[in-house]
Motif scaffolding. Sequence first.
Motif, PDB file in Angstrom:
ATOM      1  N   PHE A 157       0.815  -1.204   0.000  1.00  0.00           N
ATOM      2  CA  PHE A 157       0.000   0.000   0.000  1.00  0.00           C
ATOM      3  C   PHE A 157       0.854   1.262   0.000  1.00  0.00           C
ATOM      4  O   PHE A 157       0.445   2.272  -0.548  1.00  0.00           O
ATOM      5  N   ALA A 158       2.018   1.209   0.657  1.00  0.00           N
ATOM      6  CA  ALA A 158       2.837   2.414   0.739  1.00  0.00           C
ATOM      7  C   ALA A 158       4.286   2.049   1.026  1.00  0.00           C
ATOM      8  O   ALA A 158       4.573   1.059   1.692  1.00  0.00           O
ATOM      9  N   VAL A 159       5.175   2.874   0.502  1.00  0.00           N
ATOM     10  CA  VAL A 159       6.595   2.820   0.832  1.00  0.00           C
ATOM     11  C   VAL A 159       6.949   4.234   1.244  1.00  0.00           C
ATOM     12  O   VAL A 159       6.673   5.186   0.515  1.00  0.00           O
ATOM     13  N   ASP A 160       7.546   4.372   2.408  1.00  0.00           N
ATOM     14  CA  ASP A 160       7.782   5.719   2.923  1.00  0.00           C
ATOM     15  C   ASP A 160       9.001   5.725   3.836  1.00  0.00           C
ATOM     16  O   ASP A 160       9.437   4.694   4.341  1.00  0.00           O
ATOM     17  N   ASN A 161       9.529   6.903   4.032  1.00  0.00           N
ATOM     18  CA  ASN A 161      10.602   7.109   4.998  1.00  0.00           C
ATOM     19  C   ASN A 161       9.950   7.693   6.250  1.00  0.00           C
ATOM     20  O   ASN A 161       9.403   8.786   6.215  1.00  0.00           O
ATOM     21  N   VAL A 162      10.011   6.948   7.344  1.00  0.00           N
ATOM     22  CA  VAL A 162       9.403   7.375   8.598  1.00  0.00           C
ATOM     23  C   VAL A 162      10.509   7.561   9.622  1.00  0.00           C
ATOM     24  O   VAL A 162      11.145   6.594  10.045  1.00  0.00           O
ATOM     25  N   ASN A 163      10.759   8.804   9.983  1.00  0.00           N
ATOM     26  CA  ASN A 163      11.805   9.117  10.960  1.00  0.00           C
ATOM     27  C   ASN A 163      13.149   8.499  10.588  1.00  0.00           C
ATOM     28  O   ASN A 163      13.855   7.953  11.434  1.00  0.00           O
ATOM     29  N   GLY A 164      13.476   8.560   9.304  1.00  0.00           N
ATOM     30  CA  GLY A 164      14.774   8.064   8.857  1.00  0.00           C
ATOM     31  C   GLY A 164      14.812   6.572   8.566  1.00  0.00           C
ATOM     32  O   GLY A 164      15.852   6.053   8.172  1.00  0.00           O
ATOM     33  N   GLN A 165      13.716   5.871   8.742  1.00  0.00           N
ATOM     34  CA  GLN A 165      13.661   4.436   8.483  1.00  0.00           C
ATOM     35  C   GLN A 165      12.700   4.167   7.329  1.00  0.00           C
ATOM     36  O   GLN A 165      11.618   4.741   7.277  1.00  0.00           O
ATOM     37  N   GLN A 166      13.118   3.313   6.410  1.00  0.00           N
ATOM     38  CA  GLN A 166      12.225   2.941   5.318  1.00  0.00           C
ATOM     39  C   GLN A 166      11.131   2.031   5.862  1.00  0.00           C
ATOM     40  O   GLN A 166      11.400   1.133   6.656  1.00  0.00           O
ATOM     41  N   GLN A 167       9.902   2.276   5.422  1.00  0.00           N
ATOM     42  CA  GLN A 167       8.752   1.498   5.880  1.00  0.00           C
ATOM     43  C   GLN A 167       7.939   1.069   4.671  1.00  0.00           C
ATOM     44  O   GLN A 167       7.694   1.864   3.765  1.00  0.00           O
ATOM     45  N   ILE A 168       7.521  -0.192   4.667  1.00  0.00           N
ATOM     46  CA  ILE A 168       6.665  -0.713   3.601  1.00  0.00           C
ATOM     47  C   ILE A 168       5.385  -1.216   4.269  1.00  0.00           C
ATOM     48  O   ILE A 168       5.439  -2.064   5.158  1.00  0.00           O
ATOM     49  N   ASN A 169       4.249  -0.683   3.835  1.00  0.00           N
ATOM     50  CA  ASN A 169       2.955  -1.115   4.358  1.00  0.00           C
ATOM     51  C   ASN A 169       2.316  -2.064   3.356  1.00  0.00           C
ATOM     52  O   ASN A 169       2.121  -1.697   2.201  1.00  0.00           O
ATOM     53  N   VAL A 170       2.014  -3.283   3.800  1.00  0.00           N
ATOM     54  CA  VAL A 170       1.425  -4.292   2.939  1.00  0.00           C
ATOM     55  C   VAL A 170       0.253  -4.962   3.650  1.00  0.00           C
ATOM     56  O   VAL A 170       0.128  -4.881   4.873  1.00  0.00           O
ATOM     57  N   GLN A 171      -0.574  -5.620   2.876  1.00  0.00           N
ATOM     58  CA  GLN A 171      -1.609  -6.479   3.444  1.00  0.00           C
ATOM     59  C   GLN A 171      -1.073  -7.899   3.393  1.00  0.00           C
ATOM     60  O   GLN A 171      -0.657  -8.376   2.324  1.00  0.00           O
ATOM     61  N   ALA A 172      -1.076  -8.579   4.531  1.00  0.00           N
ATOM     62  CA  ALA A 172      -0.671  -9.983   4.535  1.00  0.00           C
ATOM     63  C   ALA A 172      -1.720 -10.781   3.763  1.00  0.00           C
ATOM     64  O   ALA A 172      -2.916 -10.594   3.964  1.00  0.00           O
ATOM     65  N   PRO A 173      -1.305 -11.649   2.850  1.00  0.00           N
ATOM     66  CA  PRO A 173      -2.280 -12.432   2.085  1.00  0.00           C
ATOM     67  C   PRO A 173      -3.122 -13.322   3.004  1.00  0.00           C
ATOM     68  O   PRO A 173      -2.610 -13.904   3.969  1.00  0.00           O
TER      69      PRO A 173
END
Length: 171
Positions: free
Chosen positions: A1-17
Amino acid sequence: FAVDNVNGQQQINVQAPWEIAGKPIASVVVASDGVASPAISVPVLAAQPGIFYYSVGDETFGAILHANFQLVDTAHPAKTGEIVLVYCTGLGPVSSPPADGAAGNGQETSITPTVTISGAKAVVSFSGLAPSFVGLYQINVEVPTDLSAGNQPVVVTLAGASSNSVLLPVQ
């Protein structure tokens, strides 16, 4: 759903299948520009409830709405006996899961969670996928009638796992 830099850390938001339900572990691979990462194994839990929230100052309030979809906040507190909608994640399998990435339409959770408000067990009238959203759970719960006015803690428990504690303003 999203790839973002959050407070200096890369974050990937996904839905678990949905297909990984009941498995002890899942293998996760991230691909970027056609290059795949090494696979890592992650545990699959039956449930890990988490209530969505927002903060005002040093207080953390739940993403909880009145039945008319107005946010329950200190200016619009819940009334005892009222049904409120608690928005969360991690409530596990549902009846007839939608396709991965597709919006839910009210499919009920396989197990009904326990919701406590200020330590009092609240009556749950619905627990399932929020209509028109992907991977968002909704619990409809009655605010116990014997609560005191003020900000009351809310916790969701399911399959032995408890959520974060958030506040619900009650009048």
